[in-house]
Design a protein around this motif. Sequence first.
Motif, PDB file in Angstrom:
ATOM      1  N   ALA A   7       1.164  -0.875  -0.215  1.00 19.45           N
ATOM      2  CA  ALA A   7       0.026  -0.032  -0.490  1.00 19.45           C
ATOM      3  C   ALA A   7       0.903   1.186   0.126  1.00 19.45           C
ATOM      4  CB  ALA A   7      -1.081  -0.068   1.183  1.00 19.45           C
ATOM      5  N   MET A   8       1.842   1.220   0.356  1.00 18.44           N
ATOM      6  CA  MET A   8       2.724   1.902   0.928  1.00 18.44           C
ATOM      7  C   MET A   8       4.295   1.598   0.888  1.00 18.44           C
ATOM      8  SD  MET A   8       3.250   5.430   3.749  1.00 18.44           S
ATOM      9  CE  MET A   8       4.070   4.462   4.903  1.00 18.44           C
ATOM     10  N   LYS A   9       5.044   2.139  -0.108  1.00 18.84           N
ATOM     11  CA  LYS A   9       6.923   2.641   0.199  1.00 18.84           C
ATOM     12  C   LYS A   9       7.451   3.248   1.105  1.00 18.84           C
ATOM     13  CE  LYS A   9      10.664   1.795  -2.606  1.00 18.84           C
ATOM     14  NZ  LYS A   9      11.516   1.428  -4.348  1.00 18.84           N
ATOM     15  N   ALA A  10       7.976   2.775   2.612  1.00 14.88           N
ATOM     16  CA  ALA A  10       8.354   3.754   3.324  1.00 14.88           C
ATOM     17  C   ALA A  10       9.876   3.466   2.600  1.00 14.88           C
ATOM     18  CB  ALA A  10       7.544   2.861   4.676  1.00 14.88           C
ATOM     19  N   SER A  11      10.191   2.827   2.437  1.00 11.57           N
ATOM     20  CA  SER A  11      11.670   3.034   1.744  1.00 11.57           C
ATOM     21  C   SER A  11      12.419   1.849   1.206  1.00 11.57           C
ATOM     22  CB  SER A  11      12.556   2.830   2.828  1.00 11.57           C
ATOM     23  OG  SER A  11      12.731   1.382   4.040  1.00 11.57           O
ATOM     24  N   ASP A  12      13.198   1.450   0.699  1.00 16.94           N
ATOM     25  CA  ASP A  12      14.362   1.038  -0.497  1.00 16.94           C
ATOM     26  C   ASP A  12      13.919  -0.500   0.450  1.00 16.94           C
ATOM     27  OD1 ASP A  12      14.635   3.112  -1.816  1.00 16.94           O
ATOM     28  OD2 ASP A  12      17.144   2.642  -1.743  1.00 16.94           O
ATOM     29  N   ARG A  13      13.789  -0.346   1.329  1.00 18.01           N
ATOM     30  CA  ARG A  13      13.620  -1.858   2.077  1.00 18.01           C
ATOM     31  C   ARG A  13      11.939  -2.650   3.058  1.00 18.01           C
ATOM     32  NH1 ARG A  13      18.598  -4.948   4.557  1.00 18.01           N
ATOM     33  NH2 ARG A  13      16.266  -6.930   4.080  1.00 18.01           N
ATOM     34  N   GLU A  14      11.108  -1.506   3.333  1.00 16.07           N
ATOM     35  CA  GLU A  14      10.107  -1.479   4.071  1.00 16.07           C
ATOM     36  C   GLU A  14       9.309  -0.864   3.592  1.00 16.07           C
ATOM     37  OE1 GLU A  14      11.536  -1.027   8.688  1.00 16.07           O
ATOM     38  OE2 GLU A  14       9.768   0.006   7.909  1.00 16.07           O
ATOM     39  N   ALA A  15       7.780  -1.453   3.559  1.00 19.09           N
ATOM     40  CA  ALA A  15       6.588  -1.085   3.188  1.00 19.09           C
ATOM     41  C   ALA A  15       5.397  -1.427   4.074  1.00 19.09           C
ATOM     42  CB  ALA A  15       6.528  -1.949   1.597  1.00 19.09           C
ATOM     43  N   HIS A  16       4.491  -0.899   4.263  1.00 20.59           N
ATOM     44  CA  HIS A  16       3.072  -1.249   4.206  1.00 20.59           C
ATOM     45  C   HIS A  16       2.501  -1.562   3.563  1.00 20.59           C
ATOM     46  CE1 HIS A  16       3.492   2.634   6.953  1.00 20.59           C
ATOM     47  NE2 HIS A  16       4.095   1.626   7.993  1.00 20.59           N
ATOM     48  N   VAL A  17       2.149  -3.425   4.342  1.00 16.16           N
ATOM     49  CA  VAL A  17       1.503  -3.801   3.710  1.00 16.16           C
ATOM     50  C   VAL A  17      -0.322  -4.666   3.447  1.00 16.16           C
ATOM     51  CG1 VAL A  17       1.620  -6.508   3.035  1.00 16.16           C
ATOM     52  CG2 VAL A  17       3.501  -5.206   2.750  1.00 16.16           C
ATOM     53  N   CYS A  18      -0.928  -4.957   2.709  1.00 19.58           N
ATOM     54  CA  CYS A  18      -2.232  -4.870   3.231  1.00 19.58           C
ATOM     55  C   CYS A  18      -2.669  -6.652   3.603  1.00 19.58           C
ATOM     56  CB  CYS A  18      -3.312  -4.784   2.218  1.00 19.58           C
ATOM     57  SG  CYS A  18      -3.158  -2.540   1.107  1.00 19.58           S
ATOM     58  N   LEU A  19      -1.902  -6.874   4.394  1.00 22.25           N
ATOM     59  CA  LEU A  19      -2.228  -7.675   5.346  1.00 22.25           C
ATOM     60  C   LEU A  19      -2.380  -7.659   6.954  1.00 22.25           C
ATOM     61  CD1 LEU A  19       0.609 -10.339   3.454  1.00 22.25           C
ATOM     62  CD2 LEU A  19      -1.318 -10.404   3.409  1.00 22.25           C
ATOM     63  N   GLY A  20      -3.785  -7.769   7.232  1.00 20.49           N
ATOM     64  CA  GLY A  20      -3.561  -7.998   8.778  1.00 20.49           C
ATOM     65  C   GLY A  20      -2.849  -8.520  10.003  1.00 20.49           C
ATOM     66  N   ASP A  21      -3.626  -8.020  11.081  1.00 22.61           N
ATOM     67  CA  ASP A  21      -3.945  -9.205  12.447  1.00 22.61           C
ATOM     68  C   ASP A  21      -4.259 -10.596  12.402  1.00 22.61           C
ATOM     69  OD1 ASP A  21      -6.477  -8.566  12.627  1.00 22.61           O
ATOM     70  OD2 ASP A  21      -5.538  -7.198  14.440  1.00 22.61           O
ATOM     71  N   ASP A  22      -5.365  -9.880  11.228  1.00 24.03           N
ATOM     72  CA  ASP A  22      -6.202 -11.571  11.403  1.00 24.03           C
ATOM     73  C   ASP A  22      -5.287 -13.223   9.466  1.00 24.03           C
ATOM     74  OD1 ASP A  22      -6.589  -9.786   8.854  1.00 24.03           O
ATOM     75  OD2 ASP A  22      -8.283 -10.874   8.876  1.00 24.03           O
ATOM     76  N   ALA A  23      -4.486 -11.692   9.289  1.00 24.88           N
ATOM     77  CA  ALA A  23      -3.718 -12.613   7.961  1.00 24.88           C
ATOM     78  C   ALA A  23      -1.946 -13.086   8.815  1.00 24.88           C
ATOM     79  CB  ALA A  23      -3.616 -11.904   7.078  1.00 24.88           C
ATOM     80  N   VAL A  24      -1.663 -12.005   8.866  1.00 23.70           N
ATOM     81  CA  VAL A  24      -0.160 -12.626   9.291  1.00 23.70           C
ATOM     82  C   VAL A  24       0.226 -11.955  11.072  1.00 23.70           C
ATOM     83  CG1 VAL A  24       0.437 -11.922   6.963  1.00 23.70           C
ATOM     84  CG2 VAL A  24       0.380  -9.847   8.217  1.00 23.70           C
ATOM     85  N   LYS A  25       1.470 -12.654  11.563  1.00 23.48           N
ATOM     86  CA  LYS A  25       1.592 -12.276  12.842  1.00 23.48           C
ATOM     87  C   LYS A  25       3.041 -11.582  12.651  1.00 23.48           C
ATOM     88  CE  LYS A  25       3.107 -16.978  14.272  1.00 23.48           C
ATOM     89  NZ  LYS A  25       2.558 -18.068  12.922  1.00 23.48           N
ATOM     90  N   VAL A  26       4.553 -10.776  13.230  1.00 15.50           N
ATOM     91  CA  VAL A  26       5.725 -10.740  13.958  1.00 15.50           C
ATOM     92  C   VAL A  26       6.216 -11.208  13.353  1.00 15.50           C
ATOM     93  CG1 VAL A  26       7.127  -9.641  14.473  1.00 15.50           C
ATOM     94  CG2 VAL A  26       4.462  -8.994  15.092  1.00 15.50           C
ATOM     95  N   GLY A  27       7.158 -12.187  12.508  1.00 15.23           N
ATOM     96  CA  GLY A  27       8.232 -12.888  11.855  1.00 15.23           C
ATOM     97  C   GLY A  27       7.732 -13.599  10.603  1.00 15.23           C
ATOM     98  N   ASP A  28       6.565 -13.935  10.699  1.00 13.95           N
ATOM     99  CA  ASP A  28       6.066 -14.719   9.074  1.00 13.95           C
ATOM    100  C   ASP A  28       6.820 -14.702   7.841  1.00 13.95           C
ATOM    101  OD1 ASP A  28       3.734 -15.879  10.143  1.00 13.95           O
ATOM    102  OD2 ASP A  28       2.592 -14.570   9.878  1.00 13.95           O
ATOM    103  N   ARG A  29       7.673 -15.021   6.513  1.00 14.49           N
ATOM    104  CA  ARG A  29       7.742 -15.077   5.568  1.00 14.49           C
ATOM    105  C   ARG A  29       6.643 -14.933   4.393  1.00 14.49           C
ATOM    106  NH1 ARG A  29      13.034 -13.196   5.766  1.00 14.49           N
ATOM    107  NH2 ARG A  29      12.744 -14.299   3.209  1.00 14.49           N
ATOM    108  N   VAL A  30       7.361 -13.321   4.065  1.00 16.89           N
ATOM    109  CA  VAL A  30       6.466 -13.587   3.269  1.00 16.89           C
ATOM    110  C   VAL A  30       7.174 -13.769   1.711  1.00 16.89           C
ATOM    111  CG1 VAL A  30       4.645 -12.050   3.945  1.00 16.89           C
ATOM    112  CG2 VAL A  30       6.290 -11.217   2.566  1.00 16.89           C
ATOM    113  N   SER A  31       6.549 -13.318   0.396  1.00 16.40           N
ATOM    114  CA  SER A  31       6.789 -13.476  -1.287  1.00 16.40           C
ATOM    115  C   SER A  31       5.810 -12.287  -2.108  1.00 16.40           C
ATOM    116  CB  SER A  31       6.739 -15.119  -1.474  1.00 16.40           C
ATOM    117  OG  SER A  31       7.572 -15.642  -1.184  1.00 16.40           O
ATOM    118  N   ALA A  32       7.308 -11.496  -2.422  1.00 19.31           N
ATOM    119  CA  ALA A  32       6.613 -10.560  -3.090  1.00 19.31           C
ATOM    120  C   ALA A  32       6.482 -10.972  -4.503  1.00 19.31           C
ATOM    121  CB  ALA A  32       7.494  -9.265  -2.907  1.00 19.31           C
TER     122      ALA A  32
END
Length: 93
Positions: A7-32
């Motif tokens: 949803a928003m690119k915060a830096s070259d490595r960090e982003a706000h992503v449309c996956l909330g607390d019902d979908a993921v938890k801290v430490g989960d791996r994701v793929s782009a």
Amino acid sequence: MMRGSVAMKASDREAHVCLGDDAVKVGDRVSAYRNECKSIGADGGDRNSGRGVTCKLEKLGGGKVVSILNSHYSTVEFDQGVTFNEGTVVQKE
């Protein structure tokens, strides 16, 4: 499988992503991923007439959830070298 997007690119490595607390938890791996689309001609070739468009997801790399912002969004830190933009598809591994 849980899927969202950047949803928003915060830096070259960090982003706000449309996956909330019902979908993921801290430490989960994701793929782009990005959508790679091309026109298909009536004869099955790559032409601008005929049958339409076909798309497939092309994997760009991975990352991990570093924080949950709310019920709709989380912060993801992508691995070094992963190129992403707003709208990039993100999927929980």
